[in-house]
Design an enzyme around this catalytic site. Structure first.
Site, mmCIF file in Angstrom:
data_model
loop_
_atom_site.group_PDB
_atom_site.id
_atom_site.type_symbol
_atom_site.label_atom_id
_atom_site.label_comp_id
_atom_site.label_asym_id
_atom_site.label_seq_id
_atom_site.Cartn_x
_atom_site.Cartn_y
_atom_site.Cartn_z
ATOM 1 N N SER A 70 0.863 -1.200 0.000
ATOM 2 C CA SER A 70 0.000 0.000 0.000
ATOM 3 C C SER A 70 0.891 1.238 0.000
ATOM 4 C CB SER A 70 -0.850 -0.026 1.274
ATOM 5 O OG SER A 70 -1.460 1.222 1.503
ATOM 6 N N TYR A 95 -3.577 -0.826 10.164
ATOM 7 C CA TYR A 95 -3.425 -1.002 8.714
ATOM 8 C C TYR A 95 -2.023 -0.566 8.270
ATOM 9 C CZ TYR A 95 -4.539 -0.828 3.716
ATOM 10 O OH TYR A 95 -4.539 -1.044 2.356
HETATM 11 P P1 NAD Z 1 -11.999 -5.112 -1.076
HETATM 12 O O1 NAD Z 1 -12.623 -4.962 0.263
HETATM 13 O O2 NAD Z 1 -12.823 -4.969 -2.295
HETATM 14 O O3 NAD Z 1 -11.229 -6.504 -1.180
HETATM 15 C C1 NAD Z 1 -10.832 -7.288 -0.085
HETATM 16 C C2 NAD Z 1 -11.108 -8.745 -0.398
HETATM 17 O O4 NAD Z 1 -10.676 -9.545 0.712
HETATM 18 C C3 NAD Z 1 -12.606 -9.008 -0.589
HETATM 19 O O5 NAD Z 1 -12.810 -9.951 -1.613
HETATM 20 C C4 NAD Z 1 -13.002 -9.557 0.788
HETATM 21 O O6 NAD Z 1 -14.170 -10.337 0.751
HETATM 22 C C5 NAD Z 1 -11.766 -10.369 1.136
HETATM 23 N N1 NAD Z 1 -11.628 -10.648 2.560
HETATM 24 C C6 NAD Z 1 -11.844 -9.778 3.588
HETATM 25 N N2 NAD Z 1 -11.658 -10.401 4.768
HETATM 26 C C7 NAD Z 1 -11.286 -11.678 4.482
HETATM 27 C C8 NAD Z 1 -10.968 -12.803 5.276
HETATM 28 N N3 NAD Z 1 -10.959 -12.735 6.611
HETATM 29 N N4 NAD Z 1 -10.637 -13.977 4.670
HETATM 30 C C9 NAD Z 1 -10.657 -14.060 3.311
HETATM 31 N N5 NAD Z 1 -10.960 -13.025 2.504
HETATM 32 C C10 NAD Z 1 -11.262 -11.837 3.085
HETATM 33 O O7 NAD Z 1 -10.820 -4.037 -1.092
HETATM 34 P P2 NAD Z 1 -9.537 -3.896 -2.035
HETATM 35 O O8 NAD Z 1 -9.195 -2.476 -2.067
HETATM 36 O O9 NAD Z 1 -9.720 -4.616 -3.305
HETATM 37 O O10 NAD Z 1 -8.415 -4.607 -1.165
HETATM 38 C C11 NAD Z 1 -7.542 -5.594 -1.655
HETATM 39 C C12 NAD Z 1 -6.154 -5.390 -1.108
HETATM 40 O O11 NAD Z 1 -5.618 -4.190 -1.631
HETATM 41 C C13 NAD Z 1 -6.096 -5.257 0.404
HETATM 42 O O12 NAD Z 1 -4.952 -5.927 0.907
HETATM 43 C C14 NAD Z 1 -5.951 -3.761 0.597
HETATM 44 O O13 NAD Z 1 -5.331 -3.440 1.804
HETATM 45 C C15 NAD Z 1 -5.071 -3.427 -0.578
HETATM 46 N N6 NAD Z 1 -5.031 -2.026 -0.981
HETATM 47 C C16 NAD Z 1 -6.139 -1.362 -1.380
HETATM 48 C C17 NAD Z 1 -6.039 -0.029 -1.754
HETATM 49 C C18 NAD Z 1 -7.216 0.788 -2.214
HETATM 50 O O14 NAD Z 1 -7.067 1.991 -2.395
HETATM 51 N N7 NAD Z 1 -8.365 0.202 -2.430
HETATM 52 C C19 NAD Z 1 -4.802 0.613 -1.711
HETATM 53 C C20 NAD Z 1 -3.693 -0.095 -1.292
HETATM 54 C C21 NAD Z 1 -3.813 -1.412 -0.936
#
Ligand code: NAD
Length: 252
Positions: free
Chosen positions: A144, A157
């Protein structure tokens, strides 16, 4: 030829957190590049499965609560039973909790660290044992901007993503000799469930949007190129790297 180096034909990729958002987008990208897919989530993923099958790839969905690492042997067993190998692991599942650090609860600390960091380490450890026997593989962690910056109101986080960046480098150091590449992708501000709360805060949304040099928030599709590169032969001499896909955010 160079484009052949990006092909993932006959590869098996595991993506965690593939129900929505970035995990879903990356799973689609890996399948488009030719990989058969294992998608792991604590809730069903019918949409992702449909997307992958529509591309003509095999798809094994596994429902697993990843914050409890005792589930890991069962995941490995299912993948090996279906496909007999694991070439690519994308540690994407992650959550975020927001509160002032002075009031932050132990639950919000543990829930985030257990999923975002502890499960990333232990799933990588289990998969690396399979990859060692196959003489190689690719592990891609999702870091991130908060692997580099402190963020606001997100102590667990930020700690988890700082940890993911360090873990990526230490595992890369240890496992390069087994031909296992360990890299990370650090997404910038992306339009997914994870950022719903800050996108709902008009002032915060505006100030973040204005600071992104590319002039827009990222989409799950924006990670496809980076994940296919790091999963493919094209990146064989790249390890321990954190690839920022952030529309220029960190350069600013
Ligand atoms: P999101 O909430 O759409 O995706 C998260 C996924 O993880 C979902 O499919 C959810 O159902 C699953 N999940 C949550 N808890 C879980 C558990 N206990 N066991 C199994 N699966 C689980 O959000 P996203 O933004 O797509 O996040 C994906 C990754 O990207 C994460 O690691 C997040 O920290 C990272 N990220 C996101 C951003 C952003 O701006 N959206 C930026 C940097 C990093």
């Amino acid at each position: 030829m160079i484009l052949d180096m990006f092909s993932l034909k006959e590869k098996v990729a595991v993506v965690t957190g593939a129900r929505t958002g970035l995990g879903q987008g990356m799973a689609a990208g890996l399948a488009e590049a030719g990989a058969d897919m294992v998608i792991v989530n604590h809730s069903p993923m019918p949409e992702t499965e449909k997307m992958i099958k529509a591309l003509g790839r095999k798809c094994l969905p596994i429902e697993a609560e990843l914050s409890d690492i005792s589930i890991i042997p069962e995941i490995i067993e299912k993948v090996l039973k279906e496909f007999g190998r694991i070439d690519i692991l994308v540690n994407n599942a992650g959550i975020i909790r927001r509160a002032h650090s002075l009031d932050f609860s132990e639950k919000d600390w543990d829930d985030v660290i257990n999923l975002n960091l502890k499960s990333v380490f232990f799933l990588s450890q289990a998969v690396a044992k399979v990859m060692m026997k196959q003489r190689g593989g690719k592990i891609i962690n999702i870091a991130s901007m908060l692997s580099f910056q402190g963020g606001i109101l997100v102590p667990s986080y930020a700690a988890s993503k700082g940890g993911v960046a360090s873990l990526t480098k230490t595992l890369a150091n240890e496992w390069a000799k087994y031909n296992i590449n360990v890299n990370a992708i650090a997404p910038g501000y992306m339009e997914t469930n994870n950022t719903e709360a800050i996108r709902g805060d008009e002032e915060r949304y505006k100030s973040i949007s204005e600071r992104i040099p590319a002039g827009r928030w990222g989409l799950p599709e924006d990670l496809k190129g980076a994940v296919v590169f790091l999963a493919s032969k094209a990146s064989d001499y790249v390890t321990g790297h954190i690839l920022c896909v952030d529309g220029g955010w960190l350069a600013r």
